[in-house]
Structures are given as structure tokens and as C-alpha cells.
Design a protein around this motif. Sequence first.
Motif, PDB file in Angstrom:
ATOM      1  N   HIS A 400       0.727  -1.142  -0.020  1.00 48.39           N
ATOM      2  CA  HIS A 400       0.019   0.171   0.263  1.00 48.39           C
ATOM      3  C   HIS A 400       1.002   1.188   0.053  1.00 48.39           C
ATOM      4  O   HIS A 400       1.985   1.268   0.650  1.00 48.39           O
ATOM      5  CB  HIS A 400      -1.012   0.051   1.198  1.00 48.39           C
ATOM      6  N   GLY A 401       0.315   2.391  -0.757  1.00 45.72           N
ATOM      7  CA  GLY A 401       1.104   3.591  -0.457  1.00 45.72           C
ATOM      8  C   GLY A 401       0.321   4.612  -0.391  1.00 45.72           C
ATOM      9  O   GLY A 401      -1.074   4.537  -0.700  1.00 45.72           O
ATOM     10  N   VAL A 402       0.732   5.832   0.450  1.00 41.92           N
ATOM     11  CA  VAL A 402      -0.103   6.859   0.745  1.00 41.92           C
ATOM     12  C   VAL A 402       0.494   8.147   0.111  1.00 41.92           C
ATOM     13  O   VAL A 402       1.539   8.287   0.010  1.00 41.92           O
ATOM     14  CB  VAL A 402      -0.198   6.902   2.437  1.00 41.92           C
ATOM     15  N   GLY A 403      -0.592   8.750  -0.626  1.00 41.37           N
ATOM     16  CA  GLY A 403      -0.105   9.853  -1.571  1.00 41.37           C
ATOM     17  C   GLY A 403      -0.953  11.057  -1.130  1.00 41.37           C
ATOM     18  O   GLY A 403      -1.391  11.400   0.290  1.00 41.37           O
ATOM     19  N   PRO A 404      -1.246  12.052  -2.052  1.00 46.07           N
ATOM     20  CA  PRO A 404      -2.076  13.317  -1.732  1.00 46.07           C
ATOM     21  C   PRO A 404      -3.386  13.011  -1.084  1.00 46.07           C
ATOM     22  O   PRO A 404      -4.197  11.992  -1.340  1.00 46.07           O
ATOM     23  CB  PRO A 404      -2.007  13.901  -3.057  1.00 46.07           C
ATOM     24  N   MET A 405      -3.887  13.733  -0.210  1.00 48.54           N
ATOM     25  CA  MET A 405      -5.242  13.831   0.606  1.00 48.54           C
ATOM     26  C   MET A 405      -5.227  12.518   1.215  1.00 48.54           C
ATOM     27  O   MET A 405      -6.460  11.785   1.531  1.00 48.54           O
ATOM     28  CB  MET A 405      -6.274  13.858  -0.580  1.00 48.54           C
ATOM     29  N   ARG A 406      -4.174  12.037   1.800  1.00 52.19           N
ATOM     30  CA  ARG A 406      -4.189  10.580   2.514  1.00 52.19           C
ATOM     31  C   ARG A 406      -4.831   9.568   1.975  1.00 52.19           C
ATOM     32  O   ARG A 406      -5.607   8.788   2.515  1.00 52.19           O
ATOM     33  CB  ARG A 406      -4.683  11.078   3.928  1.00 52.19           C
ATOM     34  N   THR A 407      -4.723   9.509   0.591  1.00 53.68           N
ATOM     35  CA  THR A 407      -5.241   8.315  -0.191  1.00 53.68           C
ATOM     36  C   THR A 407      -4.650   7.118  -0.093  1.00 53.68           C
ATOM     37  O   THR A 407      -3.431   7.156  -0.453  1.00 53.68           O
ATOM     38  CB  THR A 407      -5.590   9.016  -1.810  1.00 53.68           C
ATOM     39  N   TYR A 408      -5.338   6.089   0.343  1.00 53.46           N
ATOM     40  CA  TYR A 408      -4.278   4.753   0.470  1.00 53.46           C
ATOM     41  C   TYR A 408      -4.540   4.140  -0.970  1.00 53.46           C
ATOM     42  O   TYR A 408      -5.883   3.613  -1.331  1.00 53.46           O
ATOM     43  CB  TYR A 408      -4.992   3.945   1.477  1.00 53.46           C
ATOM     44  N   LEU A 432      -5.090  -0.914  -7.289  1.00 48.85           N
ATOM     45  CA  LEU A 432      -6.240  -0.483  -6.988  1.00 48.85           C
ATOM     46  C   LEU A 432      -6.227   0.930  -6.177  1.00 48.85           C
ATOM     47  O   LEU A 432      -5.352   1.122  -5.667  1.00 48.85           O
ATOM     48  CB  LEU A 432      -6.721  -1.717  -5.936  1.00 48.85           C
ATOM     49  N   MET A 433      -7.059   1.844  -6.524  1.00 55.05           N
ATOM     50  CA  MET A 433      -7.193   3.146  -5.961  1.00 55.05           C
ATOM     51  C   MET A 433      -8.626   3.309  -5.934  1.00 55.05           C
ATOM     52  O   MET A 433      -9.401   2.934  -6.484  1.00 55.05           O
ATOM     53  CB  MET A 433      -6.546   4.214  -6.786  1.00 55.05           C
ATOM     54  N   PRO A 434      -8.835   4.237  -4.772  1.00 57.62           N
ATOM     55  CA  PRO A 434     -10.436   4.278  -4.551  1.00 57.62           C
ATOM     56  C   PRO A 434     -11.264   4.929  -5.672  1.00 57.62           C
ATOM     57  O   PRO A 434     -10.881   5.858  -6.212  1.00 57.62           O
ATOM     58  CB  PRO A 434     -10.306   5.218  -3.262  1.00 57.62           C
ATOM     59  N   GLY A 441     -16.569   6.436   3.839  1.00 61.47           N
ATOM     60  CA  GLY A 441     -16.568   5.479   4.838  1.00 61.47           C
ATOM     61  C   GLY A 441     -16.033   6.281   6.248  1.00 61.47           C
ATOM     62  O   GLY A 441     -15.948   7.510   6.209  1.00 61.47           O
ATOM     63  N   TYR A 442     -15.679   5.324   7.184  1.00 59.71           N
ATOM     64  CA  TYR A 442     -15.407   5.919   8.589  1.00 59.71           C
ATOM     65  C   TYR A 442     -13.925   6.798   8.094  1.00 59.71           C
ATOM     66  O   TYR A 442     -13.688   7.842   8.930  1.00 59.71           O
ATOM     67  CB  TYR A 442     -15.074   4.674   9.389  1.00 59.71           C
ATOM     68  N   VAL A 443     -13.117   6.286   7.314  1.00 60.26           N
ATOM     69  CA  VAL A 443     -11.860   6.883   7.007  1.00 60.26           C
ATOM     70  C   VAL A 443     -11.733   6.959   5.503  1.00 60.26           C
ATOM     71  O   VAL A 443     -11.344   5.900   4.834  1.00 60.26           O
ATOM     72  CB  VAL A 443     -10.747   6.241   7.502  1.00 60.26           C
ATOM     73  N   PRO A 444     -12.177   8.207   4.937  1.00 60.73           N
ATOM     74  CA  PRO A 444     -12.239   8.275   3.369  1.00 60.73           C
ATOM     75  C   PRO A 444     -11.225   8.030   2.704  1.00 60.73           C
ATOM     76  O   PRO A 444     -10.098   8.148   3.245  1.00 60.73           O
ATOM     77  CB  PRO A 444     -13.023   9.466   2.964  1.00 60.73           C
ATOM     78  N   ASN A 445     -11.288   7.497   1.141  1.00 59.60           N
ATOM     79  CA  ASN A 445     -10.098   7.450   0.453  1.00 59.60           C
ATOM     80  C   ASN A 445      -8.994   6.470   0.811  1.00 59.60           C
ATOM     81  O   ASN A 445      -7.976   6.545   0.619  1.00 59.60           O
ATOM     82  CB  ASN A 445      -9.440   8.676   0.126  1.00 59.60           C
ATOM     83  N   VAL A 446      -9.437   5.420   1.517  1.00 62.79           N
ATOM     84  CA  VAL A 446      -8.580   4.155   2.038  1.00 62.79           C
ATOM     85  C   VAL A 446      -8.909   3.010   1.329  1.00 62.79           C
ATOM     86  O   VAL A 446     -10.053   2.475   1.471  1.00 62.79           O
ATOM     87  CB  VAL A 446      -8.604   4.257   3.506  1.00 62.79           C
ATOM     88  N   LEU A 447      -7.940   2.312   0.379  1.00 61.05           N
ATOM     89  CA  LEU A 447      -7.978   0.855   0.154  1.00 61.05           C
ATOM     90  C   LEU A 447      -7.046   0.117   0.929  1.00 61.05           C
ATOM     91  O   LEU A 447      -5.948   0.534   0.674  1.00 61.05           O
ATOM     92  CB  LEU A 447      -8.095   0.757  -1.404  1.00 61.05           C
ATOM     93  N   TYR A 448      -7.097  -1.047   1.588  1.00 64.40           N
ATOM     94  CA  TYR A 448      -6.100  -1.449   2.376  1.00 64.40           C
ATOM     95  C   TYR A 448      -6.322  -2.971   2.532  1.00 64.40           C
ATOM     96  O   TYR A 448      -7.712  -3.587   2.483  1.00 64.40           O
ATOM     97  CB  TYR A 448      -6.289  -1.088   3.719  1.00 64.40           C
ATOM     98  N   SER A 449      -5.374  -3.898   2.314  1.00 57.96           N
ATOM     99  CA  SER A 449      -5.617  -5.465   2.453  1.00 57.96           C
ATOM    100  C   SER A 449      -4.566  -5.856   3.469  1.00 57.96           C
ATOM    101  O   SER A 449      -3.541  -5.423   3.720  1.00 57.96           O
ATOM    102  CB  SER A 449      -5.386  -5.815   1.022  1.00 57.96           C
ATOM    103  N   CYS A 450      -5.050  -7.226   3.921  1.00 58.38           N
ATOM    104  CA  CYS A 450      -3.883  -7.841   4.893  1.00 58.38           C
ATOM    105  C   CYS A 450      -3.666  -9.036   4.562  1.00 58.38           C
ATOM    106  O   CYS A 450      -3.067  -9.852   5.367  1.00 58.38           O
ATOM    107  CB  CYS A 450      -4.770  -7.827   6.186  1.00 58.38           C
ATOM    108  N   GLY A 451      -3.968  -9.678   3.494  1.00 54.76           N
ATOM    109  CA  GLY A 451      -3.657 -10.917   2.891  1.00 54.76           C
ATOM    110  C   GLY A 451      -4.391 -11.508   1.627  1.00 54.76           C
ATOM    111  O   GLY A 451      -5.466 -11.423   1.601  1.00 54.76           O
ATOM    112  N   SER A 452      -3.449 -11.642   0.332  1.00 53.02           N
ATOM    113  CA  SER A 452      -4.095 -12.176  -0.731  1.00 53.02           C
ATOM    114  C   SER A 452      -3.478 -13.539  -0.902  1.00 53.02           C
ATOM    115  O   SER A 452      -2.630 -14.073  -0.412  1.00 53.02           O
ATOM    116  CB  SER A 452      -3.722 -11.448  -1.833  1.00 53.02           C
ATOM    117  N   LEU A 453      -4.141 -14.280  -2.103  1.00 51.90           N
ATOM    118  CA  LEU A 453      -4.010 -15.452  -2.408  1.00 51.90           C
ATOM    119  C   LEU A 453      -3.832 -15.550  -4.010  1.00 51.90           C
ATOM    120  O   LEU A 453      -4.644 -15.061  -4.750  1.00 51.90           O
ATOM    121  CB  LEU A 453      -4.505 -16.508  -1.712  1.00 51.90           C
TER     122      LEU A 453
END
Length: 489
Positions: A400-408, A432-434, A441-453
Motif C-alpha cells: 500500500h502507498g499513501v499519497g495526496p489527500m491521505r489516499t491509500y 487499486l485506487m479508491p 467510509g469511516y476513513v475516506p479514500n482508503v483501500l487496504y488489504s491484509c493478505g491475498s492468495l
Amino acid sequence: MQLSIERKSTKIYPDLKRVVARFFFNGEARAKSIIQKVNDMTDAEVNLTIMPILREFSRRHRNITRIFEKHAEKISHLFVPLQISYEDMAYRKKLLIGSYFTNEYSIESAAFFNPSLIEDIDQSGLEEGEKRVIISFRAVGEGHVSSIAFRNGLINKNNEIELESPGNYIDEAEVIRNSIYIKQNFFQNAVSIKLPDSIMQEVQNCLPDRFEYQQLKRAIRDMQQRYQVDHLLKKELERVLWLADSYYELNFSLDTDLSDRIIFPYSDAESRGIEDARFVKYMSDDGSVTYYATYTAYDGITIQPKLLQTKDFYYFKIMPLYGEGAQNKNLALFPRKINGKYVMISRIDGINGYIMYSDKINIWENPQILQTPKYPWEFVQVGNCGSPIETPEGWLVITHGVGPMRTYCIGASLLDLNDPRIEIGRLREPLLMPTKDEREGYVPNVLYSCGSLIHNGELVIPYGLSDYASGFATVNLEKLLATIKSDGV
């Protein structure tokens, strides 16, 4: 090469109806008053009060009478100063008292996000191209306290995600705490607290070779009295207790559905939540499989990285992680040893990605920088989105990367199979970007994952939608790896 990302229609939202009956305590004085008042009630008054409660809540919980009994037992010591015999009290009075010390907690009333996707233990009875999966989530309830929740799912031959309906009841686990600590081992691990050597030695001198938690607590409290003018030292001494409280085990009943097993914050170090568990199916040298998860414990002031392990998702062992590299958030374990060492990636400074090796799975020293922010969408910070995935081309790390407007945004990189300190390549643009449908959402502009396969030639990515709900996306693995390598480092 243009990558085609397919967002799946499957979405998971918080469910207000998912409640658990937890112990509720509102002070000793009030508790004694309740005990006395119920004790003074006639049997008829007790029946008139308890029966509607049982009728209403027995449909919402697996065994509400046992829950009331257990919660009454928790405060049975308060009967003694009231000169009331707990053992001789009528059963229904005990149940009524227990009901006053019980409240329902909606585990996911605020959010259900940051999923981690792993292969299920049971893959029997499936058709070709299907895979059973376990998905863990960060469930957030009242007071924004986080827990770890689970769902069963199936990825079909077309890589569509089918989720099983959750069970009807949520159960708390039996909590088993270490009763005896071995002094030598405990204080080797306690080095991470960085107390002055003389103070640490003073604590050790107060304890036998094998000690109980209460002995440690008395020793710490005595020292805090002696050093009470040094507020910083008093706080650091408290962390020794915090460390001891961080070891425990959880045991769930075999008659619970996976979705009914919720891992709550049980230690003081976790009192304000346990966040973003990164599960990984770990293969030992002998071929045995253990499921590990790194997660972040938070007590309202300090965070502590911790490690969870299980083989069956009924019995869990919890322990803290130590060392210079076990700081901050974002720790993710590789799924096997490399060159005889455990390997972990992390973000110890809140900005850069690090990698570290260890002979012990819970002690992490000498972190080395692996990735730094490079592209505009990650200028604020970079980090991982789960454990690395082994491919013939290298270790695939979802980032994940965080950029302008705290977008994840979610990206990807590739590390060398034999020496993962070497980054082969990194995507220049996010995977993926929002979108406008995902950014609220509770924290706007955030996409985040904790594990893929990987399944059926595609990478399957579960991801949180702005700290509120969860969705899924897939991308062709061969094209993804080719793009990463062509983008280079």
C-alpha cells in the motif's frame, strides 16, 4: 502492458445483529448493592424478573444461563463482605445476579474491513477449480474497539467469491494465561523494554527462578513506590507487567462455527483494540503447517506487535514480538524459512518498508530498509498488504502507498526468491485506487488489504473499503508479474 483489474460484486458490510454477551462491571460499590438487593428478593419476585430475560435472550445466545452463571461467579468474591453465601444462594437468584453483570456487545456495528485471505484447512469434496478459504476481518464495535472475526468462503472455478452465511451465535473463547514464568526466558525477552540494566537487575533480584504473575506484580509495585518521583521510570516498569500479560491462549468450543469465534482484546496491552491481522499459511521444514498472524495491539497510548498461531482455528496461542524490528505496525511473516531463517517485512519508522531475519519467530533485530517511497501515489509512506506470496518469478508483495489527500492505494512489488532483500521490480501505478463508490467510509479514500492468495492463475485480493466494509478484486497473475518486472525498480 495494461493490467485489467476486475472488482467482484461480492461485498461484506457490518452487521448490527452480530452480538456477544460479555461480562459487564460498573464498580464494586454498585455491584455490592445489586447483590444485596437481589438477595433480599423473594423467590416469586426473582421468577417474575428472570423469566422474561431468559425468554428474550435465550434466542440470541447459545447458552444464556451458562453465561449468567459464569458472570455471577466472576463477582462471587464480593458476597463475602456482605456475609451472603454464594454457594447456598438459589440457582435463579444467581442467574438474575449474573444478568446484571452481562451486556450485549455488537462486534461489527461500526466497521468490518481490512480482510486477510488464506486457504482453508479442509479442501475435501470440491469440484475442480474450487478452493475453500478462510477470511479474517478487523471488526469494530462500540468505542471503536477492534477484534478479529472470521468468515468461511469458496472461490469457484471462475474466481467468484461465495461467502457462507455466518452462524447464529457468537462465543467468547476460554482464556488460558501463563501461570508460571521462567525468569531467564522472560527477562531475555524483556530487553526490548530498554529499562536501565541496574533497574532490570533489581526486578530480577526480587523474583525466584520460576515466578507467577502476582509475584511480578508485587515486585513492580514495590519498586514503583521506591521510585515514585521518577514518573518516566514508573511508566517503564509498568511495561514489564504489560509484557507478562501479553502471553495467553484461547480455546473455542468444538461446536462453534468459524464465524462464531471472535478474538477480542484480552490483555491490558490490547485494551483499545487488536488491528489488521495478517494471516499466513506457514510451511515448516518438516512439511507441517501452522497458521500465523501478526497483528497490532493498542492500549490507547502504546502499540505492540503480537503474533498469533493456530493449527485448527479452535486453539490459538498469543505472544508479543520483541526486538528493534518489532516496532510500529505492518509486520508480515514470509510463509517459509529462507536460507534457514525466519523472515519478516515491516514498517518500523512509519514511512519505509524493512526486512529482517531471525532464528526465533518472536525476536526480530537488525531491520534493513527494503523499500522507500518512490512514486507520487506513495510519497507519504509505503508498507505491505500482507505476507509475501511465493511465485516462480519471486516473492510477490502486495503493498500500500499513501499519497495526496491521505489516499491509500494498493500496489505490488517482486522480491528475489533466494535473497528477498533484492527488489526485482515495483508497479509504477497502483493496482487499486479508491473509486467514487469506495471512497466514502469511516476513513475516506482508503483501500487496504491484509493478505491475498493465488487461485486459477489470478491474484485474488480482498480489501477494506475506507475503513467500513470489504470487497474483492482479481488480476491475471502472469500479466501482473510481467508488468512488475517491466516497470523495474
